[in-house]
Each structure stands twice: as C-alpha cells, then as structure tokens.
Design an enzyme around this catalytic site. Structure first.
Site, short mmCIF file in Angstrom:
data_model
loop_
_atom_site.label_atom_id
_atom_site.label_comp_id
_atom_site.label_asym_id
_atom_site.label_seq_id
_atom_site.Cartn_x
_atom_site.Cartn_y
_atom_site.Cartn_z
N THR A 205 -71.84 55.16 40.99
CA THR A 205 -70.44 54.85 40.75
C THR A 205 -69.98 55.61 39.52
O THR A 205 -70.76 56.29 38.86
CB THR A 205 -70.23 53.34 40.57
OG1 THR A 205 -68.83 53.03 40.65
CG2 THR A 205 -70.78 52.85 39.24
N CYS A 206 -68.69 55.49 39.21
CA CYS A 206 -68.12 56.21 38.07
C CYS A 206 -68.44 55.51 36.76
O CYS A 206 -68.63 54.30 36.71
CB CYS A 206 -66.61 56.33 38.22
SG CYS A 206 -66.09 57.29 39.66
N THR A 207 -68.46 56.29 35.70
CA THR A 207 -68.63 55.76 34.35
C THR A 207 -68.04 56.76 33.36
O THR A 207 -67.99 57.96 33.68
CB THR A 207 -70.14 55.50 34.05
OG1 THR A 207 -70.26 54.61 32.95
CG2 THR A 207 -70.91 56.77 33.76
#
Length: 239
Positions: A205-207
């Site tokens: 996922t995004c971070t």
C-alpha cells in the site's frame, strides 16, 4: 524631500483590508480542510457499500456450490468480476476484505484489495508455489490497508476461498520503498530475506499516510491450509 506620512484614515482602511484578507484566507483554509476530510470519509462510505454488495454476491455464489459438491475444484473457476475470496488480517482490524483481480484504480476504488496482474502476475494461493501479491488503498476508497503498520512478524494473515482457508504467518516487512520497486512482488521476494521458492503472500500500500510517494510492504508465508466445513468455521487465528 520626505514623504508625507499616511493619514490615519488610510492606515485604518489598510488595516481593515488586511483583517478581511486574513479572515478570508482562514475561511478558505478551513473549507479546503473540511472538503478533504469529507471527501476521504465519503469515499470510504461509498467504497464500503460497494464492497459489501460485491462480497454478498460472492458468498451467494459459494452457497450454490457448497463444499463437497461436484462443483469445479479449482477456486480460480470462480474468478469473476465479483471477486475470488476474502482476506482477513486481524492486526489491521478491518474486517474481511474482498479480493478481486487487478490493481488499477477502478478496481481498488471499490473498497477491495486486488491481486497483481501487471507488471508481475501474482500466483494464486492454491498454486504450488509463488507470491500471492495484493494491493489496497491506505486512505480513502475504503482504506482497507490503512493500519498495515500495525502488522508485525508472527501475525496471521488468512485468505478465505469457497473451499479452503489459507493461513499465512508474517515474517518480514519493508516500511518504505520506491513505488517502482516491483521486486517486492516477485515470485521469490528477496528483499524479504527469502531466496528459494515458496508459497508467499505480499501486502502493499502507499506510505506515508495520505500520500502515494512510497510503498509499504508486508510479507507472509503459508503455514497450513484448512478445508472449509459446512458451518464455515474459521481457523483459530480468526476466533
């Protein structure tokens, strides 16, 4: 020759203008902040509704092909537009997450997780070896992987199909890497520490939160499978 000092009336007009400008900018900032918060919240509401409806449809399909019947044995035969199964990650406290094919925005925006088909094709759980690599949003559109940072080594990750529970154990994480680093979803994700083929699961996922600059990665490895019984009793990790 010195300039004449501004008159009290001019200073008063200027002060009034600056005060109004300040109030306007504060108001604009508040409105924009509220709009962003509302947008994130509302996309979550819509995505959760959509995912719930799709999940219900998948379970209805499963009921018409209950375990032990003469239905096709390969869960992949049920890989329709509705989804192939449900991901359960107790550490994320996000309930069950419907898993569908693909990771494009039009898939993930429906509040689901998607398995990669590009640039590396994910192996599905029932295959003899490979990496069942998944992606989901961290914020907005259901935010199914919002709490991915809560997942630690030793935690359980369970994938549920019509016939089988696939139980994985988390063994590594990568808190930040380039969004272009496709090696993390390869069949043998060497950055996880593994060097030989196995049956892996990868969550991406995004971070950082509220950005899409980097990627956050969690890896798990299959430890066992359990056949689904008539009551769909979950494995001990989900009780």
């Amino acid at each position: 020759m010195s300039r004449a000092a501004p008159s009290p009336q001019s200073r008063s007009v200027l002060a009034g203008f600056l005060s109004l400008l300040g109030e306007f900018l504060i108001t604009v900032g508040l409105v924009m902040g509220l709009f962003v918060a509302y947008s994130l919240w509302w996309t979550n509401v819509l995505a959760d509704r959509q995912a719930s409806a799709r999940g219900d449809e998948v379970r209805r399909q499963w009921q018409t092909a209950a375990p032990g019947t003469s239905a096709p044995e390969a869960p992949g035969a049920l890989d329709t537009q509705d989804g192939i199964g449900f991901l359960h990650v107790p550490a994320m406290r996000n309930g069950e997450v419907l898993v569908k094919r693909g990771t494009a925005p039009d898939v993930l925006n429906d509040g689901v997780a998607g398995y990669y088909t590009d640039p590396v094709k994910a192996a599905l759980p029932w295959e003899a070896s490979g990496n069942f690599s998944l992606a989901a949003h961290r914020d907005g559109h259901g935010a199914k992987f919002h709490d991915i940072d809560k997942v630690k080594n030793g935690d359980a990750v369970v994938f549920e199909t019509r016939d089988t529970w696939y139980v994985y154990k988390v063994f590594a994480e990568l808190r930040q890497t380039s969004k272009y680093n496709v090696d993390v979803i390869s069949a043998v994700p060497k950055e996880s520490g593994r060097t030989a083929p196995g049956r892996f699961i990868t969550l991406t996922t995004c971070t950082p939160v509220y950005t899409s600059k980097f990627r956050y990665v969690v890896w798990g490895e299959l430890v066992r499978t359990e056949k689904v019984d008539a009551k769909r009793t979950p494995p001990v990790e989900l009780r």
